[in-house]
Design a protein around this motif. Structure first.
Motif, PDB file in Angstrom:
ATOM      1  N   LYS A   1     -12.063  50.810 158.744  1.00  0.00           N
ATOM      2  CA  LYS A   1     -11.509  51.574 157.474  1.00  0.00           C
ATOM      3  C   LYS A   1     -10.204  51.547 157.612  1.00  0.00           C
ATOM      4  CE  LYS A   1     -15.223  55.251 157.826  1.00  0.00           C
ATOM      5  NZ  LYS A   1     -15.251  56.421 158.258  1.00  0.00           N
ATOM      6  N   PRO A   2      -9.354  51.619 156.326  1.00  0.00           N
ATOM      7  CA  PRO A   2      -8.180  51.366 156.093  1.00  0.00           C
ATOM      8  C   PRO A   2      -7.156  52.609 156.798  1.00  0.00           C
ATOM      9  CG  PRO A   2      -9.053  50.731 154.100  1.00  0.00           C
ATOM     10  CD  PRO A   2     -10.211  51.481 155.036  1.00  0.00           C
ATOM     11  N   VAL A   3      -6.210  52.249 157.476  1.00  0.00           N
ATOM     12  CA  VAL A   3      -5.244  53.430 157.725  1.00  0.00           C
ATOM     13  C   VAL A   3      -3.942  53.327 157.276  1.00  0.00           C
ATOM     14  CG1 VAL A   3      -6.654  53.512 159.885  1.00  0.00           C
ATOM     15  CG2 VAL A   3      -4.592  52.419 159.881  1.00  0.00           C
ATOM     16  N   ILE A   4      -3.074  54.294 157.320  1.00  0.00           N
ATOM     17  CA  ILE A   4      -1.672  54.380 156.674  1.00  0.00           C
ATOM     18  C   ILE A   4      -0.872  55.416 157.662  1.00  0.00           C
ATOM     19  CG2 ILE A   4      -2.202  56.353 155.127  1.00  0.00           C
ATOM     20  CD1 ILE A   4      -0.380  55.018 153.060  1.00  0.00           C
ATOM     21  N   LYS A   5       0.391  54.808 157.926  1.00  0.00           N
ATOM     22  CA  LYS A   5       1.325  55.814 158.670  1.00  0.00           C
ATOM     23  C   LYS A   5       2.468  55.669 157.935  1.00  0.00           C
ATOM     24  CE  LYS A   5       1.532  55.766 163.249  1.00  0.00           C
ATOM     25  NZ  LYS A   5       1.686  55.595 164.521  1.00  0.00           N
ATOM     26  N   PHE A   6       3.201  56.796 157.539  1.00  0.00           N
ATOM     27  CA  PHE A   6       4.413  57.065 156.979  1.00  0.00           C
ATOM     28  C   PHE A   6       5.759  57.145 157.897  1.00  0.00           C
ATOM     29  CE2 PHE A   6       1.492  58.501 154.236  1.00  0.00           C
ATOM     30  CZ  PHE A   6       2.039  58.210 152.891  1.00  0.00           C
ATOM     31  N   ASP A   7       6.703  56.253 157.827  1.00  0.00           N
ATOM     32  CA  ASP A   7       7.932  56.218 158.581  1.00  0.00           C
ATOM     33  C   ASP A   7       8.960  56.951 157.652  1.00  0.00           C
ATOM     34  OD1 ASP A   7      10.177  55.767 159.786  1.00  0.00           O
ATOM     35  OD2 ASP A   7       9.254  54.018 161.065  1.00  0.00           O
ATOM     36  N   LYS A   8       9.288  58.129 158.080  1.00  0.00           N
ATOM     37  CA  LYS A   8      10.329  58.725 157.436  1.00  0.00           C
ATOM     38  C   LYS A   8      11.700  57.933 157.613  1.00  0.00           C
ATOM     39  CE  LYS A   8      12.174  63.545 156.972  1.00  0.00           C
ATOM     40  NZ  LYS A   8      12.250  64.960 157.632  1.00  0.00           N
ATOM     41  N   ASP A   9      12.119  57.798 158.765  1.00  0.00           N
ATOM     42  CA  ASP A   9      13.524  57.046 158.770  1.00  0.00           C
ATOM     43  C   ASP A   9      13.688  55.725 157.840  1.00  0.00           C
ATOM     44  OD1 ASP A   9      14.045  59.047 160.580  1.00  0.00           O
ATOM     45  OD2 ASP A   9      13.398  57.821 162.210  1.00  0.00           O
ATOM     46  N   SER A  10      12.684  54.934 157.754  1.00  0.00           N
ATOM     47  CA  SER A  10      12.820  53.593 157.144  1.00  0.00           C
ATOM     48  C   SER A  10      12.202  53.691 155.542  1.00  0.00           C
ATOM     49  CB  SER A  10      12.220  52.563 157.948  1.00  0.00           C
ATOM     50  OG  SER A  10      10.676  52.457 157.824  1.00  0.00           O
ATOM     51  N   ASN A  11      11.570  54.884 155.265  1.00  0.00           N
ATOM     52  CA  ASN A  11      10.834  54.993 154.016  1.00  0.00           C
ATOM     53  C   ASN A  11       9.964  53.727 153.691  1.00  0.00           C
ATOM     54  OD1 ASN A  11      12.010  57.456 153.242  1.00  0.00           O
ATOM     55  ND2 ASN A  11      13.724  56.510 152.234  1.00  0.00           N
ATOM     56  N   ARG A  12       9.280  53.697 154.895  1.00  0.00           N
ATOM     57  CA  ARG A  12       7.943  52.550 154.712  1.00  0.00           C
ATOM     58  C   ARG A  12       6.699  52.973 155.223  1.00  0.00           C
ATOM     59  NH1 ARG A  12       9.603  47.809 153.282  1.00  0.00           N
ATOM     60  NH2 ARG A  12       7.911  46.748 154.156  1.00  0.00           N
ATOM     61  N   ILE A  13       5.832  52.440 154.840  1.00  0.00           N
ATOM     62  CA  ILE A  13       4.533  52.661 155.341  1.00  0.00           C
ATOM     63  C   ILE A  13       4.125  51.414 155.942  1.00  0.00           C
ATOM     64  CG2 ILE A  13       3.803  54.502 153.654  1.00  0.00           C
ATOM     65  CD1 ILE A  13       2.130  52.216 152.135  1.00  0.00           C
ATOM     66  N   SER A  14       3.044  51.619 156.912  1.00  0.00           N
ATOM     67  CA  SER A  14       2.414  50.474 157.382  1.00  0.00           C
ATOM     68  C   SER A  14       0.954  50.781 157.998  1.00  0.00           C
ATOM     69  CB  SER A  14       3.006  50.035 158.845  1.00  0.00           C
ATOM     70  OG  SER A  14       3.132  51.120 159.758  1.00  0.00           O
ATOM     71  N   GLY A  15       0.188  49.846 158.208  1.00  0.00           N
ATOM     72  CA  GLY A  15      -1.097  50.220 158.392  1.00  0.00           C
ATOM     73  C   GLY A  15      -1.990  48.889 158.394  1.00  0.00           C
TER      74      GLY A  15
ATOM     75  N   GLY B   1      -3.261  43.533 158.271  1.00  0.00           N
ATOM     76  CA  GLY B   1      -2.190  44.521 158.252  1.00  0.00           C
ATOM     77  C   GLY B   1      -1.307  44.449 157.019  1.00  0.00           C
ATOM     78  N   TYR B   2      -0.554  45.626 156.755  1.00  0.00           N
ATOM     79  CA  TYR B   2       0.248  45.424 155.391  1.00  0.00           C
ATOM     80  C   TYR B   2       1.517  46.429 155.781  1.00  0.00           C
ATOM     81  CZ  TYR B   2      -1.423  50.226 154.115  1.00  0.00           C
ATOM     82  OH  TYR B   2      -1.670  51.452 154.387  1.00  0.00           O
ATOM     83  N   SER B   3       2.477  46.316 154.985  1.00  0.00           N
ATOM     84  CA  SER B   3       3.678  47.309 155.160  1.00  0.00           C
ATOM     85  C   SER B   3       4.349  47.138 153.672  1.00  0.00           C
ATOM     86  CB  SER B   3       4.659  46.611 156.426  1.00  0.00           C
ATOM     87  OG  SER B   3       5.821  47.272 156.345  1.00  0.00           O
ATOM     88  N   THR B   4       4.821  48.274 153.152  1.00  0.00           N
ATOM     89  CA  THR B   4       5.829  48.308 152.163  1.00  0.00           C
ATOM     90  C   THR B   4       6.635  49.712 152.194  1.00  0.00           C
ATOM     91  OG1 THR B   4       5.370  48.167 149.642  1.00  0.00           O
ATOM     92  CG2 THR B   4       4.063  49.615 150.825  1.00  0.00           C
ATOM     93  N   SER B   5       7.437  49.507 151.047  1.00  0.00           N
ATOM     94  CA  SER B   5       8.354  50.734 150.822  1.00  0.00           C
ATOM     95  C   SER B   5       7.429  51.924 150.151  1.00  0.00           C
ATOM     96  CB  SER B   5       9.407  50.459 150.170  1.00  0.00           C
ATOM     97  OG  SER B   5       9.316  50.000 148.835  1.00  0.00           O
ATOM     98  N   TYR B   6       8.041  53.088 150.216  1.00  0.00           N
ATOM     99  CA  TYR B   6       7.657  54.268 149.509  1.00  0.00           C
ATOM    100  C   TYR B   6       8.679  55.183 149.146  1.00  0.00           C
ATOM    101  CZ  TYR B   6       8.052  57.569 153.387  1.00  0.00           C
ATOM    102  OH  TYR B   6       8.647  58.267 154.458  1.00  0.00           O
ATOM    103  N   THR B   7       8.550  55.842 147.985  1.00  0.00           N
ATOM    104  CA  THR B   7       9.534  56.628 147.398  1.00  0.00           C
ATOM    105  C   THR B   7       8.816  58.040 147.381  1.00  0.00           C
ATOM    106  OG1 THR B   7      10.422  54.955 145.929  1.00  0.00           O
ATOM    107  CG2 THR B   7      11.156  57.199 145.740  1.00  0.00           C
TER     108      THR B   7
END
Length: 144
Positions: A56-70, A76-82
């Motif tokens: 199943k897909p997973v997601i983690k939020f990184d507050k310092d870099s404003n990026r998600i990964s999972g 695997g993937y990674s992107t920015s979020y606002t």
């Protein structure tokens, strides 16, 4: 007497506003330091288990870099979020590997996540990613 009533109403309004602000801060803090696993996705007519037969897909939020990964259930993937209040948007995803994925869930996941415009965390602690106030994806916290 009128002044006392006005003072009481003003203090009450200030109290309610500050409690609401604290509640939203707590909810956004719940996003971080957690791994969220997808348990529901809206749209496809294929059973959830058929979309994601292996993982199943997973997601983690990184507050310092404003990026998600999972992972998208396969790659695997990674992107920015606002994030602003309850508004949440994601940038274009970057896939880190290009493995062949069974079930077609990866495309559904990646198409859906870029359409998200807000989020909520419900009373059961589930993360709901929404498009126009309609829950499109639901995640649960997992230990990873």
């Amino acid at each position: 007497m009128k002044n006392h009533l006005l003072l009481f109403v003003s203090v009450l309004a200030l109290f309610i506003t500050s409690c609401s602000t604290m509640k939203n801060t707590k909810k956004s803090a719940d996003l971080y330091d957690a791994t969220w696993e997808l348990e529901y996705i809206s749209g496809p007519r294929i059973a959830f288990e058929g979309l994601f037969p292996d993982k199943k897909p997973v997601i983690k939020f990184d507050k310092d870099s404003n990026r998600i990964s999972g992972n998208s259930g396969c790659n695997g993937y990674s992107t920015s979020y606002t994030l602003k209040d309850q508004s949440l948007t994601f940038g274009e995803h970057g896939i880190s590997t290009m493995m062949h994925c069974e079930g077609g869930g990866e495309q559904t996941f990646l198409k859906t996540i870029i359409q998200i415009d807000s989020y909520s965390i419900d009373q059961d602690g589930k993360l709901n990613l929404k498009m126009k106030d309609i829950p499109m994806m639901r995640f649960k916290k997992v230990d990873k």
